[in-house]
Design an enzyme around this catalytic site. Sequence first.
Site, PDB file in Angstrom:
ATOM      1  N   HIS A  21      -9.203   6.974   2.139  1.00 47.57           N
ATOM      2  CA  HIS A  21      -9.429   5.734   1.266  1.00 47.57           C
ATOM      3  C   HIS A  21      -8.998   4.415   2.147  1.00 47.57           C
ATOM      4  O   HIS A  21      -9.504   3.338   1.532  1.00 47.57           O
ATOM      5  CB  HIS A  21      -8.754   5.956  -0.214  1.00 47.57           C
ATOM      6  CG  HIS A  21      -8.941   7.134  -0.713  1.00 47.57           C
ATOM      7  ND1 HIS A  21     -10.256   7.239  -1.533  1.00 47.57           N
ATOM      8  CD2 HIS A  21      -8.362   8.460  -0.739  1.00 47.57           C
ATOM      9  CE1 HIS A  21     -10.424   8.477  -2.140  1.00 47.57           C
ATOM     10  NE2 HIS A  21      -9.256   9.069  -1.640  1.00 47.57           N
ATOM     11  N   HIS A  42      -0.549  -0.362   3.416  1.00 40.36           N
ATOM     12  CA  HIS A  42      -1.793   0.006   3.406  1.00 40.36           C
ATOM     13  C   HIS A  42      -2.769  -1.228   3.015  1.00 40.36           C
ATOM     14  O   HIS A  42      -2.059  -2.079   2.399  1.00 40.36           O
ATOM     15  CB  HIS A  42      -2.226   1.295   2.631  1.00 40.36           C
ATOM     16  CG  HIS A  42      -1.726   1.324   1.405  1.00 40.36           C
ATOM     17  ND1 HIS A  42      -0.697   1.687   0.666  1.00 40.36           N
ATOM     18  CD2 HIS A  42      -2.477   0.487   0.220  1.00 40.36           C
ATOM     19  CE1 HIS A  42      -0.579   1.306  -0.619  1.00 40.36           C
ATOM     20  NE2 HIS A  42      -1.789   0.738  -1.004  1.00 40.36           N
ATOM     21  N   HIS A  54      -6.263  -2.926   1.090  1.00 41.32           N
ATOM     22  CA  HIS A  54      -7.431  -2.369  -0.023  1.00 41.32           C
ATOM     23  C   HIS A  54      -8.275  -3.708   0.517  1.00 41.32           C
ATOM     24  O   HIS A  54      -8.160  -4.792   0.245  1.00 41.32           O
ATOM     25  CB  HIS A  54      -7.061  -2.650  -1.372  1.00 41.32           C
ATOM     26  CG  HIS A  54      -5.983  -1.648  -1.672  1.00 41.32           C
ATOM     27  ND1 HIS A  54      -6.226  -0.652  -2.414  1.00 41.32           N
ATOM     28  CD2 HIS A  54      -4.802  -1.696  -1.698  1.00 41.32           C
ATOM     29  CE1 HIS A  54      -5.134   0.135  -2.932  1.00 41.32           C
ATOM     30  NE2 HIS A  54      -4.182  -0.250  -2.473  1.00 41.32           N
ATOM     31  N   GLU A 112      -7.060  -6.156  -5.309  1.00 43.51           N
ATOM     32  CA  GLU A 112      -6.903  -5.208  -6.678  1.00 43.51           C
ATOM     33  C   GLU A 112      -6.282  -6.178  -7.534  1.00 43.51           C
ATOM     34  O   GLU A 112      -6.860  -6.292  -8.775  1.00 43.51           O
ATOM     35  CB  GLU A 112      -5.918  -4.098  -6.439  1.00 43.51           C
ATOM     36  CG  GLU A 112      -6.363  -3.129  -5.540  1.00 43.51           C
ATOM     37  CD  GLU A 112      -5.672  -1.883  -5.581  1.00 43.51           C
ATOM     38  OE1 GLU A 112      -6.277  -0.487  -5.712  1.00 43.51           O
ATOM     39  OE2 GLU A 112      -4.327  -1.608  -5.650  1.00 43.51           O
ATOM     40  N   HIS A 167      -0.549  -3.787   0.670  1.00 45.55           N
ATOM     41  CA  HIS A 167       0.635  -3.313  -0.111  1.00 45.55           C
ATOM     42  C   HIS A 167       1.693  -2.792   0.921  1.00 45.55           C
ATOM     43  O   HIS A 167       1.263  -2.149   1.879  1.00 45.55           O
ATOM     44  CB  HIS A 167       0.017  -2.351  -0.812  1.00 45.55           C
ATOM     45  CG  HIS A 167      -0.728  -2.877  -2.198  1.00 45.55           C
ATOM     46  ND1 HIS A 167      -1.736  -1.782  -2.774  1.00 45.55           N
ATOM     47  CD2 HIS A 167      -0.758  -3.950  -2.650  1.00 45.55           C
ATOM     48  CE1 HIS A 167      -2.400  -2.999  -3.785  1.00 45.55           C
ATOM     49  NE2 HIS A 167      -1.563  -4.046  -3.793  1.00 45.55           N
ATOM     50  N   THR A 181      -1.789   2.106  -8.138  1.00 43.26           N
ATOM     51  CA  THR A 181      -2.945   1.521  -8.526  1.00 43.26           C
ATOM     52  C   THR A 181      -4.161   2.632  -8.640  1.00 43.26           C
ATOM     53  O   THR A 181      -5.091   2.459  -8.940  1.00 43.26           O
ATOM     54  CB  THR A 181      -3.386   0.458  -7.544  1.00 43.26           C
ATOM     55  OG1 THR A 181      -3.611   0.910  -6.321  1.00 43.26           O
ATOM     56  CG2 THR A 181      -2.619  -0.697  -7.898  1.00 43.26           C
TER      57      THR A 181
HETATM   58  C1  SG4 Z   1      -3.730   4.040  -1.797  1.00 46.07           C
HETATM   59  O1  SG4 Z   1      -4.655   5.044  -2.350  1.00 46.07           O
HETATM   60  C2  SG4 Z   1      -2.733   4.711  -0.836  1.00 46.07           C
HETATM   61  O2  SG4 Z   1      -3.853   5.431   0.217  1.00 46.07           O
HETATM   62  C3  SG4 Z   1      -1.886   5.815  -1.098  1.00 46.07           C
HETATM   63  O3  SG4 Z   1      -0.965   6.132  -0.001  1.00 46.07           O
HETATM   64  C4  SG4 Z   1      -0.843   4.974  -2.227  1.00 46.07           C
HETATM   65  O4  SG4 Z   1      -0.026   5.879  -2.822  1.00 46.07           O
HETATM   66  C5  SG4 Z   1      -1.880   4.483  -3.286  1.00 46.07           C
HETATM   67  O5  SG4 Z   1      -3.060   3.568  -2.784  1.00 46.07           O
HETATM   68  C6  SG4 Z   1      -1.214   3.819  -4.538  1.00 46.07           C
HETATM   69  O6  SG4 Z   1      -0.498   2.818  -4.035  1.00 46.07           O
HETATM   70  O7  SG4 Z   1       0.537   0.741  -3.642  1.00 46.07           O
HETATM   71  N1  SG4 Z   1      -2.055   0.708  -4.372  1.00 46.07           N
HETATM   72  S1  SG4 Z   1      -0.479   1.423  -4.455  1.00 46.07           S
HETATM   73  O8  SG4 Z   1      -0.058   1.532  -5.919  1.00 46.07           O
HETATM   74  O9  SG4 Z   1       1.706   4.855  -1.924  1.00 46.07           O
HETATM   75  C7  SG4 Z   1       1.296   5.671  -2.491  1.00 46.07           C
HETATM   76  C8  SG4 Z   1      -0.586   7.322   0.019  1.00 46.07           C
HETATM   77  O10 SG4 Z   1      -1.338   8.343  -0.519  1.00 46.07           O
HETATM   78  C9  SG4 Z   1       2.310   6.708  -3.314  1.00 46.07           C
HETATM   79  C10 SG4 Z   1       0.010   8.012   1.237  1.00 46.07           C
HETATM   80 ZN    ZN Z   2      -2.277  -0.080  -2.655  1.00 42.99          ZN
END
Ligand code: SG4
Ligand code: ZN
Length: 238
Positions: A67, A92, A94, A106, A119, A201
């Site tokens: 993703h 990571h 978006h 987002e 993020h 999210t």
């Molecule tokens: C993204 O899908 C990341 O790949 C996830 O990282 C992340 O989950 C998820 O977003 C939600 O994070 O800051 N956007 S967010 O609310 O960080 C986590 C992983 O799956 C738990 C490692």
């Molecule tokens: Zn995120």
Amino acid sequence: LRCSVPVNCFVGQSEWSEYFPDCGGTSQSPVDVITTQTKYDPSLVPVMPLGYSQHGNQPFSMHNNGHTVIVELPEWMGLGGLPWFFTAVQLHLHWGNGGPGVGGSEHTINGRSSDAELHVVHYNAELYPNMSAAMTQRDGLAVLGILIETGEETNPGFNNILNYMSRIRHADQRTFIPAFDVQSLLPKDLGRYYRYNGSLTTPPCYQSVIWTLFHERVQISKAQVWLTMRNTKSASVS
Ligand code: SG4
Ligand code: ZN
């Protein structure tokens, strides 16, 4: 809609809560920040990135989880200025699929989206032993949200990530990148931000995140965005 492995068959966010009850919660992120409805809180001190610039010599691990691109951060990096100390876990991005100008962020501010969003994820190391214990708990996580705009100028900080994206075009690919100053990805003004209690999210949408969305947007060049998108075509980076 029927599917045995929910994560692989989503057609849209509207179905998330069918599989992940927390996605139907009352504090779902992201949100549209309507600035006239925010309340000034003088107790909110500037965001304090700790150790972000002490990257050391150990390379950072970076992978494509199908993703997005995830860069794992060393545990000495953390976040101060909150009631507890939070340890950094990963960052990571978006991106939308439309390219610059289409709005892949987002969070939005006054209904306006940005081209992308960074993020930086941290967990509450004072109350919980690790990320997985913390991620289900209220006050378990703290995420910094940085809105990204595209312009003409190259942002050298982001090249520390973008230069290596072509190595992880496909889901599950992993590479190591030279350690770099993570603070170079943040806006200059760490004192102006929006703070709220929200959620992850994406599924499982745990209502566990203290969100900090910076008011100042960070600029990267259009070329940097196109390069990233081209190098991750088959990876559905979103
Ligand atoms: C993204 O899908 C990341 O790949 C996830 O990282 C992340 O989950 C998820 O977003 C939600 O994070 O800051 N956007 S967010 O609310 O960080 C986590 C992983 O799956 C738990 C490692
Ligand atoms: Zn995120």
